[in-house]
Design a protein around this motif. Structure first.
Motif, mmCIF file in Angstrom:
data_model
loop_
_atom_site.group_PDB
_atom_site.id
_atom_site.type_symbol
_atom_site.label_atom_id
_atom_site.label_comp_id
_atom_site.label_asym_id
_atom_site.label_seq_id
_atom_site.Cartn_x
_atom_site.Cartn_y
_atom_site.Cartn_z
ATOM 1 N N PHE A 133 51.021 -0.465 4.268
ATOM 2 C CA PHE A 133 50.642 -1.865 4.139
ATOM 3 C C PHE A 133 51.049 -2.631 5.397
ATOM 4 N N THR A 134 50.297 -3.674 5.698
ATOM 5 C CA THR A 134 50.570 -4.445 6.902
ATOM 6 C C THR A 134 50.561 -5.942 6.615
ATOM 7 N N VAL A 135 51.427 -6.654 7.341
ATOM 8 C CA VAL A 135 51.475 -8.120 7.301
ATOM 9 C C VAL A 135 51.366 -8.607 8.744
ATOM 10 N N ASN A 136 50.516 -9.603 8.967
ATOM 11 C CA ASN A 136 50.260 -10.099 10.313
ATOM 12 C C ASN A 136 50.314 -11.623 10.300
ATOM 13 N N ILE A 137 51.153 -12.194 11.172
ATOM 14 C CA ILE A 137 51.196 -13.641 11.377
ATOM 15 C C ILE A 137 50.730 -13.886 12.802
ATOM 16 N N GLY B 73 47.072 -6.392 4.593
ATOM 17 C CA GLY B 73 46.055 -5.354 4.556
ATOM 18 C C GLY B 73 46.606 -3.975 4.273
ATOM 19 N N ARG B 74 45.733 -3.018 4.435
ATOM 20 C CA ARG B 74 46.014 -1.606 4.144
ATOM 21 C C ARG B 74 45.901 -0.807 5.426
ATOM 22 N N VAL B 75 46.810 0.153 5.590
ATOM 23 C CA VAL B 75 46.813 1.027 6.759
ATOM 24 C C VAL B 75 46.202 2.372 6.373
ATOM 25 N N LEU B 76 45.233 2.819 7.152
ATOM 26 C CA LEU B 76 44.608 4.129 6.939
ATOM 27 C C LEU B 76 44.954 5.023 8.124
ATOM 28 N N LYS B 77 45.674 6.103 7.862
ATOM 29 C CA LYS B 77 46.027 7.036 8.941
ATOM 30 C C LYS B 77 44.806 7.856 9.323
ATOM 31 N N GLY C 294 43.006 -9.011 6.258
ATOM 32 C CA GLY C 294 42.386 -10.331 6.221
ATOM 33 C C GLY C 294 43.277 -11.300 5.481
ATOM 34 N N GLY C 295 42.950 -12.594 5.596
ATOM 35 C CA GLY C 295 43.748 -13.591 4.903
ATOM 36 C C GLY C 295 43.353 -14.998 5.297
#
Length: 199
Positions: free
Chosen positions: A59-63, A106-110, A123-124
């Motif tokens: 999972f990812t968080v972006n500011i 979002g979601r991380v896909l390896k 997104g957000g």
């Protein structure tokens, strides 16, 4: 000035993260913390800076903050079609630009077994600020003021990320911004700096 401050803050945040990444919960194999800077091209060109956190490699968080500059604003029809040649009161050129402060998850896909290449679906919401000139036509002259309008927007920024070294990586992907007044579609390419993943 605000943009410069955010760039400096993101870089200092990434530098400090390496020294603080000693707890077992914050394993470098699964959790990543880094800043990123992108050059964005599209209808309007601009840039984006952000701080990113990847949890458990899932999972990812972006500011982030991005700004784009529009072309110099067109003179209004009453100035262009005036029977007399109107004189500008100022030597400044009318301009338009936009800024966006956003929070994405979002979601991380390896993309490979080692996890050195990944794709982020994220997104957000964001706060969109648009600045445009408002013209005032007087007797034989004209002037303008820049007025800012704010609105909520939706930001979608899926991207491909690839760590190049232990603290530096490469990213690329599209960026879509939608609000009530307008939409923006562009693509960004940039660098990641911090704890970007194993390589």
């Amino acid at each position: 000035m605000k943009t410069l401050f955010l760039i400096i803050l993101a870089c200092l945040f990434a530098l400090a993260s390496e020294a603080q990444w000693s707890y077992k919960f914050l394993s470098k194999e699964k959790h990543f913390l880094y800043s990123s800077g992108d050059y964005v091209v599209g209808k309007n060109n601009g840039g984006k800076v952000s701080v990113n956190y990847v949890y458990n490699n899932k999972f990812t968080v972006n500011i982030g903050f991005n700004a784009t500059s529009k072309q110099n604003a067109q003179l209004p029809q009453e100035v262009l079609k005036s029977t007399q040649e109107l004189v500008p009161l100022s030597t400044a050129t009318p301009f338009s630009n936009s800024e966006n402060l956003h929070l994405m998850v979002g979601r991380v896909l390896k993309l490979n077994r080692d996890g050195t290449m990944r794709f982020l679906l994220q997104g957000g919401p964001g706060l969109y600020t648009s600045r445009n000139p408002v013209f005032d036509v007087g007797n034989g002259s004209y002037d303008f003021n820049i007025e800012a309008t704010k609105s909520l927007c939706l930001v979608l920024n899926p991207k491909f990320e690839m760590p190049l070294f232990s603290m530096i990586g490469f990213s690329a992907g599209p960026m879509i911004l939608v609000n009530n007044n307008e939409s923006y579609v562009g693509a960004g390419i940039g660098l990641m700096y911090g704890i970007v993943g194993k390589n």
